[in-house]
Design a protein around this motif. Structure first.
Motif, PDB file in Angstrom:
ATOM      1  N   LEU A 300       0.917  -1.164  -0.061  1.00 50.25           N
ATOM      2  CA  LEU A 300       0.001  -0.095   0.159  1.00 50.25           C
ATOM      3  C   LEU A 300       0.962   1.219  -0.070  1.00 50.25           C
ATOM      4  O   LEU A 300       0.538   2.231  -0.844  1.00 50.25           O
ATOM      5  CB  LEU A 300      -0.978   0.062   1.317  1.00 50.25           C
ATOM      6  CG  LEU A 300      -1.996  -1.002   1.290  1.00 50.25           C
ATOM      7  CD1 LEU A 300      -2.796  -1.014   2.428  1.00 50.25           C
ATOM      8  CD2 LEU A 300      -2.811  -1.139  -0.048  1.00 50.25           C
ATOM      9  N   ALA A 304       0.961   3.857  -3.225  1.00 56.68           N
ATOM     10  CA  ALA A 304       0.693   5.541  -3.026  1.00 56.68           C
ATOM     11  C   ALA A 304       1.751   6.063  -3.600  1.00 56.68           C
ATOM     12  O   ALA A 304       1.561   7.023  -4.401  1.00 56.68           O
ATOM     13  CB  ALA A 304       0.249   5.595  -1.585  1.00 56.68           C
ATOM     14  N   LEU A 321      -5.738   5.426  -4.348  1.00 54.92           N
ATOM     15  CA  LEU A 321      -6.369   4.147  -4.826  1.00 54.92           C
ATOM     16  C   LEU A 321      -7.645   4.139  -3.991  1.00 54.92           C
ATOM     17  O   LEU A 321      -7.500   4.136  -2.668  1.00 54.92           O
ATOM     18  CB  LEU A 321      -5.272   3.063  -4.391  1.00 54.92           C
ATOM     19  CG  LEU A 321      -4.373   2.394  -5.441  1.00 54.92           C
ATOM     20  CD1 LEU A 321      -3.452   3.595  -5.653  1.00 54.92           C
ATOM     21  CD2 LEU A 321      -3.736   1.436  -5.295  1.00 54.92           C
ATOM     22  N   ARG A 326      -7.291  -1.116  -3.065  1.00 56.97           N
ATOM     23  CA  ARG A 326      -6.179  -1.431  -2.190  1.00 56.97           C
ATOM     24  C   ARG A 326      -6.462  -2.749  -1.660  1.00 56.97           C
ATOM     25  O   ARG A 326      -5.173  -3.556  -1.577  1.00 56.97           O
ATOM     26  CB  ARG A 326      -6.509  -0.401  -0.934  1.00 56.97           C
ATOM     27  CG  ARG A 326      -5.860   1.136  -0.985  1.00 56.97           C
ATOM     28  CD  ARG A 326      -5.700   1.858   0.252  1.00 56.97           C
ATOM     29  NE  ARG A 326      -6.937   1.835   0.855  1.00 56.97           N
ATOM     30  CZ  ARG A 326      -7.991   2.863   0.625  1.00 56.97           C
ATOM     31  NH1 ARG A 326      -7.829   3.862   0.108  1.00 56.97           N
ATOM     32  NH2 ARG A 326      -8.840   2.830   1.519  1.00 56.97           N
ATOM     33  N   ASP A 327      -7.580  -3.236  -1.893  1.00 57.45           N
ATOM     34  CA  ASP A 327      -7.849  -4.837  -1.412  1.00 57.45           C
ATOM     35  C   ASP A 327      -7.223  -5.665  -2.201  1.00 57.45           C
ATOM     36  O   ASP A 327      -6.717  -6.510  -2.170  1.00 57.45           O
ATOM     37  CB  ASP A 327      -9.444  -4.965  -1.125  1.00 57.45           C
ATOM     38  CG  ASP A 327      -9.920  -4.422   0.093  1.00 57.45           C
ATOM     39  OD1 ASP A 327      -9.098  -3.981   0.972  1.00 57.45           O
ATOM     40  OD2 ASP A 327     -11.063  -4.199   0.307  1.00 57.45           O
TER      41      ASP A 327
END
Length: 454
Positions: A300, A304, A321, A326-327
């Motif tokens: 993550l 970013a 995102l 993100r998942d």
């Protein structure tokens, strides 16, 4: 480490100003009047960046660098009105064109871009924290370091991190990919050669050992090195001297070696493809980089970072995102590790048009959706649970308990009775804990409120 800049061309007033600006920005500047002289400088000393007058044969320089396997960026410069020459220089292989008289900000930006060279080191995950902590503990020593991990995990980035925290930080950091150079050329790349040492050796050239003098030499994918060269490398490490190809006397060297491999070198020793004595000489400290799929918090953080980087590069608005993206990023296997993630985010930035980068913008190079684990939800839950578990290690039970109680109270908007039921404790026990926290100066939310930091 200071940027090593070579300027090729007649130093009239405008190039003198460009040189002065570069030095003010921390670059170590060397000058050569003509192309041949410039190549001799590169063969003898090396450089990180070449700035060449556009009136000189830029294409010939680019071709000569390629022929002699010198991988460094070329920037052309000339009068701002010479648009045709600028286009020709870019077509010839120059990475950038700087109009003269020089603009200080533009020169600084070029130097900064080369110095950065995608070396940003970002980590958040506890699995990486352990590796980085060990790397920083040994950075100040002279010990050889072996960095292992899958392709794309960031082995070279970690090596640069070690160099920047060592006593050699102001000296060169030189990298050589042992797998990318044929065996018959690798010896010359490492140790240099004398004029006439072999067909095509038209001039003396120093190797990476001498170019890295005083600094750090990274031998990338060292497991691919021919056993005969392994023996020469071992001698160089033990005796601190090297022999140029065709040379008649040893040359002393002062470098620190960092080696990387995406193979298990201990297994390579067992099967006879890697020398045991060299393995132990290199493996004084072993830094094992976990795969990106084992570092969910890094996924993550890096996503970013890349989203911001490529939005800026392409003149696009910064889009975060989405929760679904993100998942998906955390659930993806990322067999290419950070390199694959970077490419995926770059594509997503270009494909996105809404307020956020949505999950369907995360695609493979052929346009298909990202692959996920066979059971997406189960895999995601397992990764999340693993990340949470790792984040607790190193903390006391009292610290974890305090966070759990206060976070639960926040969730219940200060309702003590509801929070106690969720926590499975009595309201009296909860009140005693909250009084204890308040006495220690910790903010405790009143009924109907959340903590100020929430």
């Amino acid at each position: 480490m200071s940027m090593r800049l070579l300027i090729i061309g007649t130093l009239n007033g405008e190039l003198i100003n460009a040189s002065r600006i570069a030095m003010n920005r921390g670059a170590a500047v060397t000058h050569a009047e003509a192309l041949d002289q410039g190549m001799n400088v590169l063969r003898a000393k090396g450089a990180d960046l070449v700035m060449i007058d556009v009136s000189l044969p830029v294409a010939e320089l680019v071709e000569t660098l390629a022929r002699e396997r010198m991988r460094l960026p070329v920037v052309a410069c000339g009068t701002g009105t010479d648009a045709r020459a600028a286009v020709a220089a870019i077509q010839a292989g120059a990475k950038e064109y700087i109009p003269l008289p020089p603009d200080a900000d533009m020169i600084a930006a070029v130097i900064e871009a080369v110095a950065a060279d995608n070396r940003s080191f970002i980590w958040r995950d506890p699995a990486m924290e352990k590796v980085v902590k060990l790397a920083e503990q040994v950075a100040g020593s002279e010990a050889s370091i072996l960095i292992t991990g899958e392709s794309g995990t960031g082995k070279e980035v970690l090596a640069r991190h070690v160099h920047q925290r060592s006593g050699r930080r102001n000296k060169p950091f030189i990298s050589l990919n042992c797998a990318a150079i044929p065996d018959n050329l690798l010896e010359s790349e490492l140790f240099g050669h004398e004029k006439g040492a072999f067909t095509g050796a038209t001039a003396r050239r120093i190797g990476k050992f001498e170019e890295a003098s005083g600094g750090t030499l990274l031998l990338d994918e060292i497991s691919e090195m021919d056993p005969r060269l392994q023996a020469k490398l071992l001698r160089a490490l033990q005796e601190r001297v090297i022999d140029r190809v065709g040379g008649s006397k040893p040359v002393p060297v002062d470098i620190r070696i960092i080696a990387t491999s995406n193979r298990n070198l201990a297994e390579a020793v067992k099967d006879g493809s890697f020398r045991e004595d060299l393995f132990y000489r290199l493996n004084v400290v072993h830094l094992k980089l976990p795969a990106l799929r084992e570092r969910p918090e890094d996924v993550l953080a890096l996503a970013a970072f890349f989203a911001e980087k490529y939005a800026e590069q392409n003149g696009l608005p910064l889009r975060p995102l989405s929760a679904q993206a993100r998942d998906l990023a955390v659930a993806a296997p990322w067999r290419g590790n950070v390199r694959e993630l970077e490419n995926a985010i770059h594509r997503a930035v270009l494909l996105s048009s809404g307020a956020e980068i949505e999950a369907d913008a995360l695609r493979s190079p052929d346009g298909e959706g990202l692959e996920t684990a066979p059971d997406d939800s189960a895999a995601r839950a397992a990764r999340t649970a693993e990340a949470v578990t790792r984040s607790l290690v190193g903390r006391t039970v009292a610290e974890v308990e305090q966070d759990l109680i206060l976070d639960t109270l926040d969730h219940c908007v200060g309702n003590r009775t509801h929070a106690a039921k969720i926590l499975g404790i009595s309201i009296r026990t909860l009140r005693n804990k909250l009084n204890e926290y308040s006495s220690a100066g910790v903010t405790v939310p009143d009924p109907g409120q959340r903590r100020m930091s929430a």
